[in-house]
Design a protein around this motif. Structure first.
Motif, PDB file in Angstrom:
ATOM      1  N   VAL A   1       0.841  -1.199   0.000  1.00  0.00           N
ATOM      2  CA  VAL A   1       0.000   0.000   0.000  1.00  0.00           C
ATOM      3  C   VAL A   1       0.875   1.247   0.000  1.00  0.00           C
ATOM      4  O   VAL A   1       1.815   1.366   0.793  1.00  0.00           O
ATOM      5  CB  VAL A   1      -0.946  -0.006   1.216  1.00  0.00           C
ATOM      6  CG1 VAL A   1      -1.681   1.320   1.326  1.00  0.00           C
ATOM      7  CG2 VAL A   1      -1.934  -1.159   1.101  1.00  0.00           C
TER       8      VAL A   1
ATOM      9  N   VAL B   1      -7.368  -4.596  -2.704  1.00  0.00           N
ATOM     10  CA  VAL B   1      -7.412  -3.265  -2.103  1.00  0.00           C
ATOM     11  C   VAL B   1      -8.430  -2.397  -2.837  1.00  0.00           C
ATOM     12  O   VAL B   1      -8.783  -2.653  -3.991  1.00  0.00           O
ATOM     13  CB  VAL B   1      -6.031  -2.569  -2.144  1.00  0.00           C
ATOM     14  CG1 VAL B   1      -4.991  -3.378  -1.384  1.00  0.00           C
ATOM     15  CG2 VAL B   1      -5.591  -2.309  -3.577  1.00  0.00           C
TER      16      VAL B   1
ATOM     17  N   VAL C   1      -7.188  -1.951   2.629  1.00  0.00           N
ATOM     18  CA  VAL C   1      -6.940  -3.363   2.366  1.00  0.00           C
ATOM     19  C   VAL C   1      -8.219  -4.148   2.636  1.00  0.00           C
ATOM     20  O   VAL C   1      -8.754  -4.112   3.747  1.00  0.00           O
ATOM     21  CB  VAL C   1      -5.790  -3.906   3.236  1.00  0.00           C
ATOM     22  CG1 VAL C   1      -5.608  -5.413   3.000  1.00  0.00           C
ATOM     23  CG2 VAL C   1      -4.490  -3.167   2.917  1.00  0.00           C
TER      24      VAL C   1
END
Length: 458
Positions: free
Chosen positions: A333, A356, A340
């Motif tokens: 990320v 995600v 997430v």
């Protein structure tokens, strides 16, 4: 294309007032460019019974209903298109492609399948069956004896019905809020590149099957050099499964779409090649990394001797696990706007992000690190609250397909219901609606006959 242009120039000189078309959707050919530069419209040969000799190898096969996706692709090439050959009888050459006869009702069903998906001109193949040669088993409406049979009667029924409602159909367009995105660069490159090419058909069919059975109409949307953000903004959701070839200009177009409120779903192997098929020397997914809010930290094929890991879906009341099929992108990320939604389980990358959601401007982007199956598609459709446009009007069983054609100037619509099962199916109309083929007003629980067709006034 250059050879086709030469042919077209000759035809237009000799027959300037005639339409020019060609029938077929072929590999190794940019059909959109062909249609734009050479044709008045594209044509297609619809043979749903090919499902008996080229079966769907995935779970929950659609059989003849799968031909609705082929019609969607034809519709994407030219908004007005023709069915040059609509299957009307059993088929096959003397040495291959032998197919059973359409069951009673299927000739009519397949005709309305084509009409429901936007066709404006339709011809059956064929009126009379050839009595000699390689194609003596490509049967038409008539058999060799030229006597009236059940297929003749069925075609006669269709003719009478279209005589009643044909004028209401002409000029109407297929309606969809969801599109599965394709492009010729990825189609060509993926033919030989086994690291993403074979994944596209599996993911496309997973999405198409789920949307079909949930009665959510879907378009095929090919991105070309002339595509604009207005073309994309017609849709609430774009699904672009494995777009390995992702030039900067295409990435910018997608960013503009999401920034203005659109939603996109990407799958693994996105954005690592340029238009020349060269890999970017940057973290994947390359030009759309910012859009997705992640980079690919690691990746792996799932080998033939190992079981694919699972993805544990977070933030749901009832624990869900999805098989992460074929290939896994392990995500990192990069944005505070990225949530997430799922992590890998039972692999050396246990606990790492697999699914995600990133907020970008006014829209959202979902990145899924594996190849799509129907389980993950159902989960995403639920999460994004993508519903059937007719959910307030109808309750339908999975075997019945829903299509909508609408006149944009008058807002009048026709709702097509097609029962692909041999068995009767019960549908529920939540308010009185006129059925166009019978002229009756229907309400409540109604039984559709096997291979039946209904057209409702929208």
């Amino acid at each position: 294309i250059a050879f086709a242009k030469n042919q077209v120039d000759i035809i237009r000189k000799l027959a300037p007032n005639q339409w020019i078309t060609t029938n077929g959707l072929f590999g190794h050919l940019d059909s959109h460019k062909l249609a734009d530069e050479c044709l008045d419209f594209i044509s297609y040969d619809s043979y749903p019974q090919f499902s008996s000799i080229y079966p769907d190898k995935g779970p929950n096969p659609l059989l003849d209903r799968k031909w609705s996706w082929n019609l969607s692709v034809a519709r994407s090439i030219s908004s007005n298109f023709c069915i040059m050959e609509q299957q009307s009888g059993p088929g096959g050459w003397v040495n291959r492609m032998d197919m059973p006869a359409p069951k009673p009702g299927q000739l009519r069903l397949w005709t309305y399948q084509s009409i429901a998906h936007g066709v404006d001109m339709l011809l059956y193949f064929r009126w009379r069956t050839a009595a000699f040669g390689t194609e003596i088993y490509w049967h038409g409406i008539h058999n060799y004896d030229n006597r009236k049979n059940r297929r003749v009667l069925e075609a006669e029924q269709v003719g009478k019905e279209l005589e009643m409602i044909g004028e209401e159909i002409v000029g109407s367009k297929y309606q969809a809020d969801v599109a599965i995105v394709k492009d010729y660069d990825n189609e060509w490159d993926g033919e030989l590149d086994r690291w993403y090419g074979p994944f596209n058909s599996q993911s496309e069919m997973a999405w198409f099957k789920v949307l079909q059975r949930r009665h959510i109409p879907v378009d095929a949307l090919f991105l070309t050099k002339s595509s604009t953000v207005e073309d994309l903004l017609k849709y609430k959701l774009l699904v672009y499964p494995h777009s390995a070839v992702m030039p900067e200009e295409k990435a910018n177009l997608l960013k503009d779409y999401v920034n203005r409120g659109g939603k996109i779903v990407f799958g693994c192997r996105t954005g690592y090649k340029d238009n020349s098929g060269h890999c970017y020397l940057t973290p994947m997914p390359g030009p759309v990394a910012e859009l997705c809010g992640v980079i690919v930290d690691d990746f792996t094929m799932i080998g033939p001797n190992e079981a694919p890991p699972k993805i544990s879906i977070l933030g749901v009341e009832e624990h869900q696990e999805i098989i992460a099929e074929s290939f896994n992108d392990i995500l990192h990320v990069e944005s505070d706007q990225t949530e997430v939604l799922g992590t890998y389980k039972n692999a050396y990358y246990d606990g790492q992000p697999a699914l995600v959601k990133n907020t970008f401007g006014n829209g959202d982007v979902y990145y899924y690190g594996a190849v799509f199956n129907q389980e993950i598609v159902n989960l995403l459709v639920d999460r994004m609250q993508i519903n059937s446009p007719a959910s307030d009007l109808l309750k339908l069983p999975e075997d019945v397909e829903l299509s909508i054609r609408k006149h944009m100037d008058t807002e009048k619509a026709l709702i097509y219901l097609l029962n692909y099962s041999k068995d009767p199916k019960e549908i529920t109309l939540k308010k009185p609606i006129k059925e166009k083929l019978t002229g009756q007003t229907l309400n409540g629980n109604i039984t559709m006959e096997g291979y039946g067709v209904m057209i409702l006034e929208g």
